[in-house]
Design a protein around this motif. Structure first.
Motif, PDB file in Angstrom:
ATOM      1  N   THR A 263      83.084 117.771 -10.494  1.00  0.00           N
ATOM      2  CA  THR A 263      83.358 116.694  -9.538  1.00  0.00           C
ATOM      3  C   THR A 263      82.046 116.182  -8.943  1.00  0.00           C
ATOM      4  OG1 THR A 263      83.547 117.897  -7.431  1.00  0.00           O
ATOM      5  CG2 THR A 263      85.472 117.948  -8.889  1.00  0.00           C
ATOM      6  N   LYS A 264      80.957 116.956  -9.122  1.00  0.00           N
ATOM      7  CA  LYS A 264      79.637 116.539  -8.633  1.00  0.00           C
ATOM      8  C   LYS A 264      78.600 116.763  -9.734  1.00  0.00           C
ATOM      9  CE  LYS A 264      81.028 116.311  -4.189  1.00  0.00           C
ATOM     10  NZ  LYS A 264      81.164 115.031  -3.461  1.00  0.00           N
ATOM     11  N   ARG A 265      77.726 115.789  -9.919  1.00  0.00           N
ATOM     12  CA  ARG A 265      76.566 115.966 -10.798  1.00  0.00           C
ATOM     13  C   ARG A 265      75.392 116.357  -9.906  1.00  0.00           C
ATOM     14  NH1 ARG A 265      78.792 110.885 -13.068  1.00  0.00           N
ATOM     15  NH2 ARG A 265      77.674 109.888 -11.370  1.00  0.00           N
ATOM     16  N   ILE A 266      74.852 117.530 -10.122  1.00  0.00           N
ATOM     17  CA  ILE A 266      73.820 118.059  -9.229  1.00  0.00           C
ATOM     18  C   ILE A 266      72.491 118.183  -9.962  1.00  0.00           C
ATOM     19  CG2 ILE A 266      73.167 120.007  -7.744  1.00  0.00           C
ATOM     20  CD1 ILE A 266      76.245 120.711  -7.729  1.00  0.00           C
ATOM     21  N   ALA A 267      71.448 117.602  -9.384  1.00  0.00           N
ATOM     22  CA  ALA A 267      70.085 117.796  -9.895  1.00  0.00           C
ATOM     23  C   ALA A 267      69.346 118.674  -8.894  1.00  0.00           C
ATOM     24  CB  ALA A 267      69.382 116.455 -10.053  1.00  0.00           C
ATOM     25  N   VAL A 268      68.842 119.821  -9.372  1.00  0.00           N
ATOM     26  CA  VAL A 268      68.055 120.707  -8.511  1.00  0.00           C
ATOM     27  C   VAL A 268      66.594 120.532  -8.888  1.00  0.00           C
ATOM     28  CG1 VAL A 268      67.648 123.069  -7.743  1.00  0.00           C
ATOM     29  CG2 VAL A 268      69.960 122.357  -8.414  1.00  0.00           C
ATOM     30  N   ARG A 269      65.815 119.963  -7.972  1.00  0.00           N
ATOM     31  CA  ARG A 269      64.402 119.690  -8.242  1.00  0.00           C
ATOM     32  C   ARG A 269      63.540 120.620  -7.409  1.00  0.00           C
ATOM     33  NH1 ARG A 269      65.247 113.200  -7.567  1.00  0.00           N
ATOM     34  NH2 ARG A 269      66.520 112.966  -9.453  1.00  0.00           N
ATOM     35  N   VAL A 270      62.667 121.342  -8.093  1.00  0.00           N
ATOM     36  CA  VAL A 270      61.751 122.245  -7.399  1.00  0.00           C
ATOM     37  C   VAL A 270      60.332 121.746  -7.595  1.00  0.00           C
ATOM     38  CG1 VAL A 270      60.821 124.597  -7.352  1.00  0.00           C
ATOM     39  CG2 VAL A 270      63.288 124.226  -7.587  1.00  0.00           C
ATOM     40  N   ALA A 271      59.576 121.653  -6.522  1.00  0.00           N
ATOM     41  CA  ALA A 271      58.165 121.262  -6.584  1.00  0.00           C
ATOM     42  C   ALA A 271      57.347 122.240  -5.762  1.00  0.00           C
ATOM     43  CB  ALA A 271      57.988 119.837  -6.053  1.00  0.00           C
TER      44      ALA A 271
ATOM     45  N   ASP B 151      57.874 129.270 -12.839  1.00  0.00           N
ATOM     46  CA  ASP B 151      58.482 129.648 -11.563  1.00  0.00           C
ATOM     47  C   ASP B 151      59.421 128.552 -11.069  1.00  0.00           C
ATOM     48  OD1 ASP B 151      57.293 132.106 -11.419  1.00  0.00           O
ATOM     49  OD2 ASP B 151      56.241 131.738  -9.523  1.00  0.00           O
ATOM     50  N   ALA B 152      59.016 127.303 -11.235  1.00  0.00           N
ATOM     51  CA  ALA B 152      59.860 126.191 -10.795  1.00  0.00           C
ATOM     52  C   ALA B 152      61.186 126.195 -11.548  1.00  0.00           C
ATOM     53  CB  ALA B 152      59.125 124.859 -10.988  1.00  0.00           C
ATOM     54  N   VAL B 153      61.124 126.434 -12.859  1.00  0.00           N
ATOM     55  CA  VAL B 153      62.345 126.505 -13.666  1.00  0.00           C
ATOM     56  C   VAL B 153      63.217 127.670 -13.195  1.00  0.00           C
ATOM     57  CG1 VAL B 153      63.266 126.952 -15.973  1.00  0.00           C
ATOM     58  CG2 VAL B 153      61.327 125.393 -15.701  1.00  0.00           C
ATOM     59  N   THR B 154      62.590 128.824 -12.990  1.00  0.00           N
ATOM     60  CA  THR B 154      63.337 130.015 -12.560  1.00  0.00           C
ATOM     61  C   THR B 154      64.061 129.765 -11.241  1.00  0.00           C
ATOM     62  OG1 THR B 154      61.811 131.499 -13.692  1.00  0.00           O
ATOM     63  CG2 THR B 154      63.096 132.441 -11.886  1.00  0.00           C
ATOM     64  N   ILE B 155      63.349 129.186 -10.294  1.00  0.00           N
ATOM     65  CA  ILE B 155      63.938 128.945  -8.969  1.00  0.00           C
ATOM     66  C   ILE B 155      65.045 127.891  -9.061  1.00  0.00           C
ATOM     67  CG2 ILE B 155      63.453 128.021  -6.666  1.00  0.00           C
ATOM     68  CD1 ILE B 155      60.597 129.330  -7.056  1.00  0.00           C
ATOM     69  N   ALA B 156      64.769 126.806  -9.773  1.00  0.00           N
ATOM     70  CA  ALA B 156      65.779 125.748  -9.895  1.00  0.00           C
ATOM     71  C   ALA B 156      67.027 126.291 -10.596  1.00  0.00           C
ATOM     72  CB  ALA B 156      65.206 124.555 -10.656  1.00  0.00           C
TER      73      ALA B 156
ATOM     74  N   VAL C   5      71.376 115.396  -5.099  1.00  0.00           N
ATOM     75  CA  VAL C   5      70.024 115.826  -5.438  1.00  0.00           C
ATOM     76  C   VAL C   5      69.576 116.869  -4.419  1.00  0.00           C
ATOM     77  CG1 VAL C   5      67.628 115.137  -5.747  1.00  0.00           C
ATOM     78  CG2 VAL C   5      69.465 113.594  -6.471  1.00  0.00           C
ATOM     79  N   VAL C   6      69.302 118.058  -4.911  1.00  0.00           N
ATOM     80  CA  VAL C   6      68.780 119.137  -4.071  1.00  0.00           C
ATOM     81  C   VAL C   6      67.293 119.258  -4.365  1.00  0.00           C
ATOM     82  CG1 VAL C   6      68.816 121.628  -3.645  1.00  0.00           C
ATOM     83  CG2 VAL C   6      70.962 120.388  -4.053  1.00  0.00           C
ATOM     84  N   GLU C   7      66.468 119.131  -3.336  1.00  0.00           N
ATOM     85  CA  GLU C   7      65.017 119.252  -3.529  1.00  0.00           C
ATOM     86  C   GLU C   7      64.504 120.450  -2.751  1.00  0.00           C
ATOM     87  OE1 GLU C   7      64.811 114.912  -2.374  1.00  0.00           O
ATOM     88  OE2 GLU C   7      62.940 115.090  -3.538  1.00  0.00           O
ATOM     89  N   VAL C   8      63.757 121.297  -3.457  1.00  0.00           N
ATOM     90  CA  VAL C   8      63.153 122.474  -2.835  1.00  0.00           C
ATOM     91  C   VAL C   8      61.638 122.365  -3.036  1.00  0.00           C
ATOM     92  CG1 VAL C   8      62.969 124.998  -2.884  1.00  0.00           C
ATOM     93  CG2 VAL C   8      65.187 123.884  -3.304  1.00  0.00           C
ATOM     94  N   VAL C   9      60.900 122.421  -1.950  1.00  0.00           N
ATOM     95  CA  VAL C   9      59.436 122.369  -2.032  1.00  0.00           C
ATOM     96  C   VAL C   9      58.884 123.678  -1.481  1.00  0.00           C
ATOM     97  CG1 VAL C   9      57.360 121.118  -1.369  1.00  0.00           C
ATOM     98  CG2 VAL C   9      59.478 119.865  -1.791  1.00  0.00           C
ATOM     99  N   LEU C  10      57.953 124.284  -2.254  1.00  0.00           N
ATOM    100  CA  LEU C  10      57.546 125.658  -1.956  1.00  0.00           C
ATOM    101  C   LEU C  10      56.140 125.795  -1.379  1.00  0.00           C
ATOM    102  CD1 LEU C  10      59.070 127.006  -5.219  1.00  0.00           C
ATOM    103  CD2 LEU C  10      59.857 127.584  -2.935  1.00  0.00           C
ATOM    104  N   GLY C  11      55.316 124.762  -1.538  1.00  0.00           N
ATOM    105  CA  GLY C  11      53.973 124.826  -0.960  1.00  0.00           C
ATOM    106  C   GLY C  11      53.054 125.880  -1.550  1.00  0.00           C
ATOM    107  N   LEU C  12      53.279 126.226  -2.814  1.00  0.00           N
ATOM    108  CA  LEU C  12      52.461 127.283  -3.432  1.00  0.00           C
ATOM    109  C   LEU C  12      51.571 126.799  -4.557  1.00  0.00           C
ATOM    110  CD1 LEU C  12      55.092 130.166  -3.638  1.00  0.00           C
ATOM    111  CD2 LEU C  12      53.319 129.840  -1.913  1.00  0.00           C
ATOM    112  N   GLY C  13      51.894 125.643  -5.149  1.00  0.00           N
ATOM    113  CA  GLY C  13      51.110 125.180  -6.293  1.00  0.00           C
ATOM    114  C   GLY C  13      51.651 123.867  -6.813  1.00  0.00           C
TER     115      GLY C  13
END
Lengths: 396, 396
Positions: free
Chosen positions: A275-283, A290-295, A364-372
């Protein structure tokens, strides 16, 4: 390039020159529509590449086709729906072999030039006679027009509700097309991914192989509906050389990648119970891995997925999933944004949940980690009553 | 030893000598029943050990209590439901600290002798004044009887439908009891696990620590409802020494392990949306770690869980999950048995699906790998409409 899917000219595997296709009723799924497809490369070249499931339990057709693809050469592909021919032992492997033999006999080539793909229920023998008769019928029905490509795309559908095709005529004079079915590549539901891409460009097998692996890595591999990996996933790429055009390698790779991403998005939109199309974006991850693993961890989290099904911007569950992912995370640097609203800054609540609009189908879920500099996007869907319903009643 | 749970004498944390407990309404969850518990160790000894979530995003009370437990000493534990005090930054940590200070002031000890545990929604500040007033009320309400232990067990419930207690009076003259809430330890739903175990045995902190880690590893750590790991999970063990009895260490460990397994089973039976209690048993793995990995992969597989919700003995999905687990597997040696019926032998269909009776609430999935002596059991539940319903409507 998702607009490709809606181009009226997107006729799939028969769009490039040198290919014929068909889809017929072989009776494998008890008369419920077409269930066997044939794609033939009439050349003049027959270069090919394939990417297969990483599941250690591989279906018989995967074991067969992996062997075949070591030659870098394919004349044809036989695909069936309704039965996965997985966990079927030597008898199942012989059925896959006999299927290739039958197609080879009709086409005047060797069985090692024919790949076989299956999708459906695991653990029951594929009815060999039905399949062999189906191959004969499919050979008789081969056509090079749009209807023929669509027939093949339709015959491999299982829980898919629409046929999924792509096509692109390059200004440089070569053409590429394809079809897909299912809900993901390395982590699909049992709605196994079977994908066939054809091109009339002049491309060697090693170049096809490299291009296909690179494309799959950032498309099908980044679609994760429910974390389950099929025994049958197969993506094949066949080149006929019929256009006579040698494409720029980088341009070919870019177009192939765009088409694969387009097919992944089509699968996401048609996933079971979505019912929802979800994009999980990690930067800002330490690395792309690591970005793939977290997303992927966020995309697989049942609590995140049920919350989004309920249109609940529950960023705390997202932060928790980031925290238990197997990747470098600084809990005091996590930012979480949902549909443009920053809800967590530096690991602490920020912004206004009520400002998040989740009424639409796209999240759209965006996660920013501030590590690289590592970044990645994983596509997924929500976990809905429809998913539970469809998957609790599949084999019975 | 699951029969312990039904022993009429199982009164929980107040069963051992030297402990008082209480549960009160602090108003943290807006008047919906008791939401703050206090457990006090009146000594003469105050040895303690703790095991905490491995999530990198740790709630403020976890950060506080981990520090406290480095001393191996606890006078009291304050627990609250209704708010996780996670992703709350320095303010949240100060609230946890202030909570410990308040209890310490009332008990005449130091704040570093007081652990704090929270469970509930992530990302909103715990109302500090309500909590501090709640601690005072809880201190005034302390009792040493069965009702007091039950009051504490009840005050920490979130989506739990029943209070979960254990108790055991050892023939050697020492007693142990405890309560738990939630749905798992390292992989619970956001129904965080908070567990407090008390004993009047005379046991040093290092022995407690070793015994608790060993017990958790084969109990809470082997319960996996949905693969999601909380920010707040905490298991505490407090010893008063009030019996004056020094137990045999092996006997103490065995009883503690049995009690922890009992609590894990109580959580499994009360998990969110559960309609089936599923035990996934893996034998013949190369190592015990591999057995755990494989059992956990099967237990987490959404397609396996939905199939079992639908009472469908879909062993093919189980074989596929075994195949994509990150452990050594020989696809031609996998046997799968469901509720005593062998359905897959050597990776190939065997037996009769129709012979599998899945009407009851208990399902045992057995996977034998033929590779070695590694074995393990993971407890899980099905993936039901109830799970989707409960978790899509939690925070709103």
């Amino acid at each position: 390039m998702s607009e490709l899917a809606s181009e009226p000219s997107a006729q799939g595997v028969t769009q490039p020159q040198g290919f014929r296709a068909s889809g017929v009723v072989a009776g494998i799924r008890n008369g419920e529509g077409p269930d066997l497809a044939l794609v033939v490369n009439d050349g003049p070249q027959h270069a090919a590449a394939g990417v297969f499931t990483r599941n250690k339990v591989k279906a018989a057709p995967v074991l067969w086709s992996e062997q075949v693809l070591t030659t870098g050469r394919l004349r044809a592909v036989v695909l069936n729906a309704g039965n996965a021919n997985a966990c079927t032992g030597p008898e199942g492997f012989q059925t896959a072999h006999a299927t290739a033999e039958k197609a080879a006999e009709l086409l005047g080539c060797g069985a090692v030039e024919v790949a076989v793909c299956s999708t459906g229920l695991i653990g029951s023998q594929l009815p060999r006679d039905d399949v062999l008769e189906g191959v004969a019928a499919a050979h008789a029905a081969l056509g090079a027009d749009a209807a023929a490509g669509l027939a093949a795309a339709t015959a491999v559908m299982t829980t898919d509700t629409v046929a999924k095709q792509v096509g692109h005529a390059d200004p440089a004079g070569w053409t590429i097309g394809g079809f897909t079915k299912g809900a993901g590549m390395i982590a699909p539901s049992m709605a196994t991914t079977l994908t066939v891409v054809t091109t009339d460009a002049v491309v060697d097998a090693p170049v096809l192989d490299e291009a296909l692996r690179a494309a799959v890595r950032v498309s099908f591999d980044r679609l994760d509906i429910d974390g389950c990996m099929s025994t049958n996933d197969t993506v094949l790429l066949l080149a006929s050389g019929a256009s006579g055009v040698v494409p720029d390698t980088a341009a070919f790779r870019a177009v192939l990648t765009d088409l694969c991403k387009d097919m992944a998005r089509q699968m996401q939109a048609d996933a079971e119970g979505v019912t929802k199309r979800i994009a999980v974006r990690v930067a800002g991850a330490a690395t792309e891995d690591d970005a793939v693993t977290i997303a992927r961890t966020v995309a697989r989290d049942s609590l995140v997925k049920t919350a989004l099904f309920g249109s609940d911007p529950n960023w705390g569950r997202i932060a928790a999933a980031v925290g238990y992912s197997d990747a470098a995370v600084d809990p005091d640097r996590i930012d979480v944004t949902i549909n443009g609203v920053l809800l967590c800054r530096g690991g602490v609540a920020a912004g206004d949940r009520a400002a998040v609009d989740l009424k639409g189908a796209d999240i759209v879920v965006e996660v920013v980690l501030g590590l690289g500099d590592g970044e990645a996007e994983i596509l997924t869907t929500d976990l809905s009553h429809g998913y539970v319903e469809e998957n609790s009643a599949y084999s019975s």
